[in-house]
Motif scaffolding. Structure first.
Motif, mmCIF file in Angstrom:
data_model
loop_
_atom_site.group_PDB
_atom_site.id
_atom_site.type_symbol
_atom_site.label_atom_id
_atom_site.label_comp_id
_atom_site.label_asym_id
_atom_site.label_seq_id
_atom_site.Cartn_x
_atom_site.Cartn_y
_atom_site.Cartn_z
ATOM 1 N N ILE A 73 0.820 -1.206 0.000
ATOM 2 C CA ILE A 73 0.000 0.000 0.000
ATOM 3 C C ILE A 73 0.859 1.263 0.000
ATOM 4 C CG2 ILE A 73 -0.237 0.208 2.514
ATOM 5 C CD1 ILE A 73 -3.239 0.914 1.972
ATOM 6 N N ASP A 74 0.365 2.275 -0.660
ATOM 7 C CA ASP A 74 0.984 3.599 -0.664
ATOM 8 C C ASP A 74 0.818 4.181 0.743
ATOM 9 O OD1 ASP A 74 1.519 6.354 -0.916
ATOM 10 O OD2 ASP A 74 0.584 6.474 -2.895
ATOM 11 N N SER A 75 1.915 4.478 1.407
ATOM 12 C CA SER A 75 1.858 4.972 2.782
ATOM 13 C C SER A 75 1.134 6.301 2.909
ATOM 14 C CB SER A 75 3.266 5.075 3.366
ATOM 15 O OG SER A 75 3.805 3.784 3.566
ATOM 16 N N LYS A 76 1.004 7.043 1.821
ATOM 17 C CA LYS A 76 0.222 8.283 1.871
ATOM 18 C C LYS A 76 -1.233 7.975 2.242
ATOM 19 C CE LYS A 76 1.435 9.769 -2.292
ATOM 20 N NZ LYS A 76 2.485 8.860 -2.738
ATOM 21 N N ARG A 77 -1.724 6.827 1.815
ATOM 22 C CA ARG A 77 -3.094 6.432 2.188
ATOM 23 C C ARG A 77 -3.190 6.172 3.690
ATOM 24 N NH1 ARG A 77 -4.957 1.722 -1.535
ATOM 25 N NH2 ARG A 77 -6.796 1.929 -0.212
ATOM 26 N N LEU A 78 -2.147 5.587 4.272
ATOM 27 C CA LEU A 78 -2.135 5.348 5.715
ATOM 28 C C LEU A 78 -2.110 6.675 6.467
ATOM 29 C CD1 LEU A 78 0.497 2.443 5.878
ATOM 30 C CD2 LEU A 78 -1.982 2.286 5.513
ATOM 31 N N LEU A 79 -1.272 7.600 5.997
ATOM 32 C CA LEU A 79 -1.181 8.912 6.638
ATOM 33 C C LEU A 79 -2.515 9.653 6.546
ATOM 34 C CD1 LEU A 79 0.454 11.110 8.036
ATOM 35 C CD2 LEU A 79 1.293 11.819 5.777
ATOM 36 N N HIS A 80 -3.155 9.587 5.414
ATOM 37 C CA HIS A 80 -4.463 10.230 5.247
ATOM 38 C C HIS A 80 -5.461 9.683 6.272
ATOM 39 C CE1 HIS A 80 -8.426 10.944 3.373
ATOM 40 N NE2 HIS A 80 -7.870 12.080 2.998
ATOM 41 N N GLU A 81 -5.438 8.367 6.473
ATOM 42 C CA GLU A 81 -6.340 7.740 7.444
ATOM 43 C C GLU A 81 -5.994 8.156 8.876
ATOM 44 O OE1 GLU A 81 -9.359 5.368 9.154
ATOM 45 O OE2 GLU A 81 -9.125 6.305 7.192
ATOM 46 N N VAL A 82 -4.715 8.267 9.193
ATOM 47 C CA VAL A 82 -4.299 8.702 10.529
ATOM 48 C C VAL A 82 -4.801 10.126 10.791
ATOM 49 C CG1 VAL A 82 -2.289 9.361 11.923
ATOM 50 C CG2 VAL A 82 -2.336 7.150 10.748
ATOM 51 N N VAL A 83 -4.647 10.996 9.823
ATOM 52 C CA VAL A 83 -5.123 12.372 9.973
ATOM 53 C C VAL A 83 -6.637 12.386 10.178
ATOM 54 C CG1 VAL A 83 -5.372 14.603 8.802
ATOM 55 C CG2 VAL A 83 -3.187 13.383 8.724
ATOM 56 N N ARG A 84 -7.358 11.538 9.455
ATOM 57 C CA ARG A 84 -8.805 11.434 9.624
ATOM 58 C C ARG A 84 -9.157 11.010 11.051
ATOM 59 N NH1 ARG A 84 -12.681 8.205 10.181
ATOM 60 N NH2 ARG A 84 -11.445 6.304 9.999
ATOM 61 N N LEU A 85 -8.424 10.021 11.584
ATOM 62 C CA LEU A 85 -8.662 9.556 12.951
ATOM 63 C C LEU A 85 -8.458 10.687 13.961
ATOM 64 C CD1 LEU A 85 -6.883 6.068 12.867
ATOM 65 C CD2 LEU A 85 -9.346 6.480 13.103
ATOM 66 N N LEU A 86 -7.420 11.489 13.763
ATOM 67 C CA LEU A 86 -7.174 12.616 14.661
ATOM 68 C C LEU A 86 -8.287 13.650 14.555
ATOM 69 C CD1 LEU A 86 -4.320 11.351 14.948
ATOM 70 C CD2 LEU A 86 -3.442 13.672 14.936
ATOM 71 N N GLN A 87 -8.686 13.968 13.337
ATOM 72 C CA GLN A 87 -9.737 14.967 13.136
ATOM 73 C C GLN A 87 -11.053 14.510 13.752
ATOM 74 O OE1 GLN A 87 -9.453 15.463 8.883
ATOM 75 N NE2 GLN A 87 -8.013 17.161 9.080
ATOM 76 N N GLU A 88 -11.348 13.219 13.672
ATOM 77 C CA GLU A 88 -12.556 12.658 14.297
ATOM 78 C C GLU A 88 -12.592 12.938 15.794
ATOM 79 O OE1 GLU A 88 -12.945 8.411 13.939
ATOM 80 O OE2 GLU A 88 -13.890 8.560 11.972
ATOM 81 N N ARG A 89 -11.427 12.985 16.388
ATOM 82 C CA ARG A 89 -11.323 13.207 17.830
ATOM 83 C C ARG A 89 -11.080 14.669 18.169
ATOM 84 N NH1 ARG A 89 -10.478 8.379 16.270
ATOM 85 N NH2 ARG A 89 -10.834 6.573 17.574
ATOM 86 N N GLY A 90 -11.154 15.546 17.169
ATOM 87 C CA GLY A 90 -11.048 16.979 17.415
ATOM 88 C C GLY A 90 -9.641 17.542 17.441
ATOM 89 N N TYR A 91 -8.653 16.761 17.009
ATOM 90 C CA TYR A 91 -7.266 17.240 17.023
ATOM 91 C C TYR A 91 -6.889 17.895 15.697
ATOM 92 C CZ TYR A 91 -6.447 14.555 21.277
ATOM 93 O OH TYR A 91 -6.500 14.072 22.547
ATOM 94 N N GLN A 92 -6.009 18.879 15.801
ATOM 95 C CA GLN A 92 -5.408 19.524 14.647
ATOM 96 C C GLN A 92 -3.898 19.385 14.754
ATOM 97 O OE1 GLN A 92 -7.316 23.529 15.071
ATOM 98 N NE2 GLN A 92 -7.456 23.266 12.844
#
Length: 159
Positions: A73-92
């Motif tokens: 897998i392209d690790s950019k996809r993993l990073l995108h998902e990690v950022v989504r997880l943080l945003q879901e929890r209100g983090y920037q």
């Protein structure tokens, strides 16, 4: 405002004939990093640092190397998902400071493009991403050109 920090560290073995992905871009080189995904060590440490800062465990927990869906897998996809997880929890994301340890190839000429690509994936300003590169002065597995290592620290905030 709540402020949290995170730290990431990762290493990958270098093997002849593999593509070398670093910071979301492919860098021309005779050797590439070996891993279950595309083995982008810089993205992996950023993911781990972000996940750690939010107390969400680590990259291996979310994207295990035993799961065939992450093979190559392209690790950019993993990073995108990690950022989504943080945003879901209100983090920037506040900022990222990272260091890549590698004898060859030289990383510095590629840093501006890596910063651009990573900023786009994470939807942050390029100025919020620091990428530094160093060698180990020919010491250890990095110095013998057997592997690549990277470190990252991050700051995240929650309103």
């Amino acid at each position: 405002m709540r402020i949290r920090t995170g730290f990431g560290y990762d290493v990958h073995q270098l093997k002849e004939g593999l593509p070398f992905w670093l910071g979301g871009i492919q860098i021309p080189h005779t050797h590439g990093a070996l891993g279950h995904s595309d083995a982008d060590v810089l993205i992996h440490v950023i993911c781990d640092a972000l996940l750690g800062a939010a107390n969400l465990r680590d990259i291996g927990f979310h994207f295990p190397d035993t799961d065939p869906q992450y093979k190559g897998i392209d690790s950019k996809r993993l990073l995108h998902e990690v950022v989504r997880l943080l945003q879901e929890r209100g983090y920037q994301i506040g900022n990222i400071d990272s260091t890549v340890c590698l004898q060859l190839p030289k990383v510095n000429p590629h840093i501006p493009e890596m910063r651009r690509v990573l900023a786009e994936v994470m939807r942050v300003d390029e100025d919020d991403i620091s990428i530094k590169a160093t060698t180990t002065e020919k010491l250890g597995f990095v110095g013998r050109k057997e592997g690549v290592a990277a470190y990252a620290t991050v700051l995240i905030t929650k309103a």
